[in-house]
Design a protein around this motif. Structure first.
Motif, PDB file in Angstrom:
ATOM      1  N   TRP A 172      36.081 -27.500  42.635  1.00 31.25           N
ATOM      2  CA  TRP A 172      37.428 -27.225  42.460  1.00 31.25           C
ATOM      3  C   TRP A 172      37.783 -26.444  41.229  1.00 31.25           C
ATOM      4  O   TRP A 172      38.546 -25.520  41.300  1.00 31.25           O
ATOM      5  CB  TRP A 172      38.207 -28.500  42.747  1.00 31.25           C
ATOM      6  N   THR A 173      37.387 -27.249  40.033  1.00 38.88           N
ATOM      7  CA  THR A 173      37.560 -26.302  38.945  1.00 38.88           C
ATOM      8  C   THR A 173      37.008 -25.101  38.788  1.00 38.88           C
ATOM      9  O   THR A 173      37.539 -23.936  38.303  1.00 38.88           O
ATOM     10  CB  THR A 173      37.073 -27.064  37.596  1.00 38.88           C
ATOM     11  N   ASP A 174      35.954 -24.847  39.534  1.00 47.40           N
ATOM     12  CA  ASP A 174      35.038 -23.632  39.438  1.00 47.40           C
ATOM     13  C   ASP A 174      35.466 -22.556  40.610  1.00 47.40           C
ATOM     14  O   ASP A 174      34.949 -21.792  40.746  1.00 47.40           O
ATOM     15  CB  ASP A 174      33.440 -24.028  39.757  1.00 47.40           C
ATOM     16  N   LYS A 175      36.815 -23.099  41.139  1.00 49.82           N
ATOM     17  CA  LYS A 175      37.235 -22.040  42.116  1.00 49.82           C
ATOM     18  C   LYS A 175      36.572 -22.004  43.428  1.00 49.82           C
ATOM     19  O   LYS A 175      36.628 -20.808  44.421  1.00 49.82           O
ATOM     20  CB  LYS A 175      37.680 -20.683  41.340  1.00 49.82           C
ATOM     21  N   LYS A 176      35.623 -22.967  43.663  1.00 48.60           N
ATOM     22  CA  LYS A 176      34.860 -22.740  44.945  1.00 48.60           C
ATOM     23  C   LYS A 176      35.841 -22.972  46.264  1.00 48.60           C
ATOM     24  O   LYS A 176      35.427 -22.729  47.400  1.00 48.60           O
ATOM     25  CB  LYS A 176      33.418 -23.383  44.932  1.00 48.60           C
ATOM     26  N   VAL A 177      36.587 -24.153  45.936  1.00 44.53           N
ATOM     27  CA  VAL A 177      37.508 -24.615  46.911  1.00 44.53           C
ATOM     28  C   VAL A 177      39.005 -24.590  46.131  1.00 44.53           C
ATOM     29  O   VAL A 177      38.922 -24.675  44.910  1.00 44.53           O
ATOM     30  CB  VAL A 177      37.325 -26.040  47.496  1.00 44.53           C
ATOM     31  N   SER A 178      39.842 -24.462  46.989  1.00 48.47           N
ATOM     32  CA  SER A 178      41.388 -24.281  46.477  1.00 48.47           C
ATOM     33  C   SER A 178      41.982 -25.665  46.290  1.00 48.47           C
ATOM     34  O   SER A 178      43.227 -25.475  45.994  1.00 48.47           O
ATOM     35  CB  SER A 178      42.071 -23.226  47.315  1.00 48.47           C
ATOM     36  N   ALA A 179      41.320 -26.450  46.729  1.00 48.45           N
ATOM     37  CA  ALA A 179      42.431 -27.924  47.114  1.00 48.45           C
ATOM     38  C   ALA A 179      41.199 -28.941  46.964  1.00 48.45           C
ATOM     39  O   ALA A 179      40.051 -28.975  47.767  1.00 48.45           O
ATOM     40  CB  ALA A 179      43.298 -28.089  48.137  1.00 48.45           C
ATOM     41  N   PRO A 180      41.707 -30.275  46.539  1.00 53.00           N
ATOM     42  CA  PRO A 180      40.689 -31.545  46.512  1.00 53.00           C
ATOM     43  C   PRO A 180      40.265 -31.689  47.728  1.00 53.00           C
ATOM     44  O   PRO A 180      39.068 -32.224  47.924  1.00 53.00           O
ATOM     45  CB  PRO A 180      41.698 -32.350  45.854  1.00 53.00           C
ATOM     46  N   ASP A 181      41.280 -31.653  48.729  1.00 52.57           N
ATOM     47  CA  ASP A 181      40.889 -32.279  50.129  1.00 52.57           C
ATOM     48  C   ASP A 181      39.736 -31.504  51.000  1.00 52.57           C
ATOM     49  O   ASP A 181      39.306 -31.714  51.881  1.00 52.57           O
ATOM     50  CB  ASP A 181      41.943 -32.386  51.147  1.00 52.57           C
ATOM     51  N   LEU A 220      39.538 -27.678  56.436  1.00 54.25           N
ATOM     52  CA  LEU A 220      38.315 -27.525  57.206  1.00 54.25           C
ATOM     53  C   LEU A 220      38.319 -26.127  57.635  1.00 54.25           C
ATOM     54  O   LEU A 220      37.283 -25.418  57.419  1.00 54.25           O
ATOM     55  CB  LEU A 220      38.171 -28.251  58.679  1.00 54.25           C
ATOM     56  N   ASN A 221      39.426 -25.443  57.772  1.00 55.93           N
ATOM     57  CA  ASN A 221      39.570 -23.918  58.189  1.00 55.93           C
ATOM     58  C   ASN A 221      39.056 -22.940  57.023  1.00 55.93           C
ATOM     59  O   ASN A 221      38.064 -22.113  56.933  1.00 55.93           O
ATOM     60  CB  ASN A 221      40.748 -23.466  58.562  1.00 55.93           C
ATOM     61  N   GLN A 222      39.493 -23.534  55.744  1.00 59.60           N
ATOM     62  CA  GLN A 222      39.125 -22.754  54.708  1.00 59.60           C
ATOM     63  C   GLN A 222      37.820 -22.914  54.121  1.00 59.60           C
ATOM     64  O   GLN A 222      37.399 -22.194  53.253  1.00 59.60           O
ATOM     65  CB  GLN A 222      40.483 -23.169  53.485  1.00 59.60           C
ATOM     66  N   VAL A 223      37.276 -24.030  54.301  1.00 54.54           N
ATOM     67  CA  VAL A 223      35.912 -24.320  53.891  1.00 54.54           C
ATOM     68  C   VAL A 223      34.666 -23.808  55.054  1.00 54.54           C
ATOM     69  O   VAL A 223      33.829 -23.072  55.025  1.00 54.54           O
ATOM     70  CB  VAL A 223      35.445 -25.654  53.475  1.00 54.54           C
ATOM     71  N   LEU A 240      36.945 -30.712  49.403  1.00 55.02           N
ATOM     72  CA  LEU A 240      35.677 -31.049  48.760  1.00 55.02           C
ATOM     73  C   LEU A 240      34.592 -31.751  49.711  1.00 55.02           C
ATOM     74  O   LEU A 240      33.388 -31.240  49.585  1.00 55.02           O
ATOM     75  CB  LEU A 240      35.816 -32.014  47.706  1.00 55.02           C
ATOM     76  N   MET A 241      35.020 -32.619  50.469  1.00 58.51           N
ATOM     77  CA  MET A 241      34.117 -33.214  51.674  1.00 58.51           C
ATOM     78  C   MET A 241      33.451 -32.140  52.676  1.00 58.51           C
ATOM     79  O   MET A 241      32.343 -32.148  52.778  1.00 58.51           O
ATOM     80  CB  MET A 241      34.754 -34.331  52.249  1.00 58.51           C
ATOM     81  N   PRO A 242      34.293 -31.470  53.110  1.00 52.78           N
ATOM     82  CA  PRO A 242      33.699 -30.362  53.826  1.00 52.78           C
ATOM     83  C   PRO A 242      32.781 -29.283  53.313  1.00 52.78           C
ATOM     84  O   PRO A 242      31.908 -28.753  53.769  1.00 52.78           O
ATOM     85  CB  PRO A 242      35.023 -29.294  54.517  1.00 52.78           C
ATOM     86  N   SER A 282      23.694 -21.439  42.038  1.00 53.67           N
ATOM     87  CA  SER A 282      23.486 -20.134  42.772  1.00 53.67           C
ATOM     88  C   SER A 282      22.999 -20.213  44.237  1.00 53.67           C
ATOM     89  O   SER A 282      23.553 -19.425  44.921  1.00 53.67           O
ATOM     90  CB  SER A 282      22.293 -19.391  42.155  1.00 53.67           C
ATOM     91  N   ARG A 283      22.892 -21.566  44.569  1.00 51.20           N
ATOM     92  CA  ARG A 283      22.505 -21.786  45.980  1.00 51.20           C
ATOM     93  C   ARG A 283      24.108 -22.030  46.941  1.00 51.20           C
ATOM     94  O   ARG A 283      24.774 -22.800  46.386  1.00 51.20           O
ATOM     95  CB  ARG A 283      21.942 -23.125  45.953  1.00 51.20           C
ATOM     96  N   GLY A 284      24.024 -21.065  47.750  1.00 46.05           N
ATOM     97  CA  GLY A 284      25.215 -20.935  48.904  1.00 46.05           C
ATOM     98  C   GLY A 284      25.154 -22.213  49.679  1.00 46.05           C
ATOM     99  O   GLY A 284      24.506 -22.696  49.817  1.00 46.05           O
ATOM    100  N   ILE A 285      26.343 -22.472  49.995  1.00 44.89           N
ATOM    101  CA  ILE A 285      26.611 -23.458  51.285  1.00 44.89           C
ATOM    102  C   ILE A 285      26.510 -22.808  52.352  1.00 44.89           C
ATOM    103  O   ILE A 285      26.518 -21.485  52.617  1.00 44.89           O
ATOM    104  CB  ILE A 285      28.097 -24.008  51.115  1.00 44.89           C
TER     105      ILE A 285
END
Length: 611
Positions: free
Chosen positions: A311-320, A154-157, A322-324, A4-7
């Motif tokens: 990634w699986t939880d759809k918080k990001v759309s691609a593996p690269d 980096l743009n998408q995150v 994850l670090m950002p 529940s904690r946002g980034i």
């Protein structure tokens, strides 16, 4: 992890840190443009006057090797497939030894600016032209992707403006390359490798604190099967095993360090051959440090999200991404540190792009301009070198724009980089190691190696290997508090190695797809190199290869191998190549006659009396 904690978000101080990195890089270019009026000759602009010291060259080699794709991709690879990636540390050692002891002595002895000059000296003008064209196409394509791919992630995150970042990166690189030449490239790389180290360290140290210590990170990795250091399965179809990484990785990265213009150009710009070798071995230490930090960041990434994969939880759309995502998650309370990591990623981009632009300018001037316009003065060639830097800077930004339109083929384009590098490595190995190889065999081998490696590379994109070949580890989401059909869920997702728009789905797999097209991507370069070598030798033998009278300077000789043994006996020998008096050579054999008079006797052996 509390899902529940946002980034966090990218704040003003993050933009300040990111902008400061770009400004300092540009200032270094301005300094070398005006310090000592040192850009009056093309040799000074492209080779730094062949007076570079080994330490900055070593850091530059490390920085340009670690592109933003690596900064973002290596931790993700560890997150998805485990620490078997760390075996590349052995690969780096083998690559540096081969580059320093096999290729460097020949290139340095000839005093060439473009590595493709060697191909004309050893074979003929047509082989040189083919090698040059292959290199230019490969490098422009790859450089455009290096600019665009991390910008998109980096743009998408982070919300960092996509085209603002793309254009800023391209313009700053072009600016300091055009003004400061090779010296600016090397010294900005030194600065940027420091930024990369700071970025990785900030992420790992903070993640260690957040996760409760290094023991927690290692325990999570152990329970998740990520501490898989060894896999001795000889099957060449498995993505990463001990053999694919050591054998395939050595061929892949030797094509970069051994013969790629952007790397070779810098270490042969050192003031002596000993310094050139030293730069490669110091660079090896840098590669190991970056590898260790990126692997540790990958383990920290897994520890943080071992029960809730973004990634699986759809918080990001691609593996690269994850670090950002991790950076904004754990560093959100420290203004400027997310910006430091973004600067870290973009430092990888800047160093790779700047070295590519400078190398492209060198290849264009030496291989395309000089042979056809012999009457041009050094001052004129210097202006042309700067102009081509601008041209290739614009082309690389344009290629980034093209990459945005074919985003689904980014992985395919990155594979092409290795596919082209393998046959080129085979071509140079033919010239340096095989005395009877001739121009007919060299050209045939290059084309054969390229066709076969391109065939398997395209096939792998159309029909990507099944999960049992890539061996992805499990990704879990039971800690995400996400519900599907009223219950918590867990899933294992296969990483999309091929996101090609041309990927063929829903087909009955054939033995060709399951075997030939499932070959580990690390063997693409290996395949191209070996085919180029074997075909080149087979064709050379019946076409007069054994009747050639090859100058010993173009081959790896006993003296090259024994050079290090008498390093302390013959101090003059160590520094014998510090004055490269090549003014306008590199177009044909007669242009190098003055080197032959100074460096060799009639048998082609080193003449110690002239050293």
């Amino acid at each position: 992890m509390d899902a529940s904690r946002g980034i966090g978000t990218f704040g003003i101080w993050d933009y300040v840190v990111f902008a400061a990195m770009l400004v300092i890089s540009a200032v270094i270019g301005i300094y070398y443009a005006f310090a000592g009026n040192s850009q009056h000759t093309s040799k000074e602009f492209l080779m730094g006057g062949r007076s570079m010291n080994p330490v900055p060259v070593a850091l530059s080699l490390t920085a340009s090797f670690m592109s933003a794709v690596t900064v973002l991709g290596t931790p993700t690879d560890v997150y998805r497939f485990g620490v078997i990636f760390s075996l590349f540390g052995i690969t780096y050692f083998l690559v540096v030894v081969i580059s320093a002891e096999v290729f460097l002595p020949v290139f340095y002895r000839l005093g060439i600016t473009s590595t493709y000059e060697y191909l004309e000296l050893r074979f003929n003008r047509y082989v040189r032209l083919c090698g040059t064209i292959f290199y230019i196409v490969q490098t422009v394509l790859y450089t455009g992707i290096v600019i665009y791919a991390p910008a998109l992630a980096l743009n998408q995150v982070t919300g960092l403006h996509l085209w603002g970042a793309v254009v800023a990166t391209g313009v700053v690189c072009t600016f300091y390359c055009t003004l400061g030449g090779l010296k600016a490239v090397v010294w900005t790389d030194v600065f940027q490798v420091g930024i990369m180290l700071a970025g990785f360290l900030s992420v790992f140290i903070r993640a260690t604190v957040v996760q409760g210590g290094i023991n927690t990170i290692l325990n999570d990795a152990y329970k998740g099967g990520r501490l898989n250091f060894w896999n001795f399965d000889p099957n060449p179809l498995q993505r990463h095993t001990f053999w694919t990484i050591i054998i395939g990785g050595t061929f892949t990265w030797t094509s970069v360090y051994g013969v790629n213009q952007s790397q070779v150009q810098r270490y042969i710009a050192c003031k002596s051959r000993f310094h050139a070798k030293l730069s490669l071995y110091i660079n090896l230490v840098g590669l190991w440090i970056i590898l260790i930090l990126s692997v540790l960041c990958g383990l920290a990434l897994y520890s943080r999200y071992h029960d809730c994969d973004p990634w699986t939880d759809k918080k990001v759309s691609a593996p690269d991404q994850l670090m950002p995502y991790l950076v904004l998650d754990i560093l959100q309370d420290y203004p400027g540190l997310p910006g430091l990591f973004v600067a870290c990623a973009y430092s990888g981009t800047l160093s790779t792009v700047s070295s590519s632009i400078n190398a492209l300018a060198a290849v264009t001037v030496e291989d395309l301009v000089k042979p056809n316009f012999r009457s041009l003065s050094e001052r004129c060639l210097s202006w042309i070198s700067q102009g081509t830097s601008v041209l290739f800077g614009v082309l690389c930004i344009g290629m980034a724009a093209l990459a945005s339109l074919m985003g689904s083929v980014l992985q395919a384009a990155l594979s092409i980089f290795g596919i082209v590098g393998g046959p080129l490595l085979g071509l140079f190995a033919l010239g340096i190691l095989i005395p009877f190889a001739n121009s007919t065999g060299a050209l045939t081998g290059l084309l054969a190696g390229f066709v076969v490696s391109l065939w398997v590379g395209i096939g792998a994109q159309l029909y990507p290997p099944p999960p049992e070949r890539s061996m992805p580890l499990s990704l879990e989401t039971y800690g995400c508090n996400s519900t599907h059909n009223g219950s918590n869920w867990m899933t294992t997702t296969e990483i999309p190695f091929s996101t090609s728009a041309f990927q063929v789905n829903n087909v009955v797999r054939t033995p060709l797809m399951d075997n030939w097209y499932s070959l580990s991507y690390l063997y693409f370069s290996t395949l191209g190199t070996l085919i180029a070598l074997f075909v080149g030798m087979l064709v050379s033998l019946p076409t007069g290869g054994r009747k050639q009278n090859i100058d010993g300077r173009f081959l790896l000789t006993k003296e090259d191998i024994l050079f290090k043994c008498d390093i302390f006996k013959k101090k003059k020998h160590v520094l014998s190549y510090k004055s490269h008096t090549v003014e306008d050579g590199g177009t044909d054999n007669p242009a190098f006659n003055h080197i032959e008079l100074n460096l060799t006797d009639q048998s082609g052996k080193i003449n110690g009396t002239h050293l």
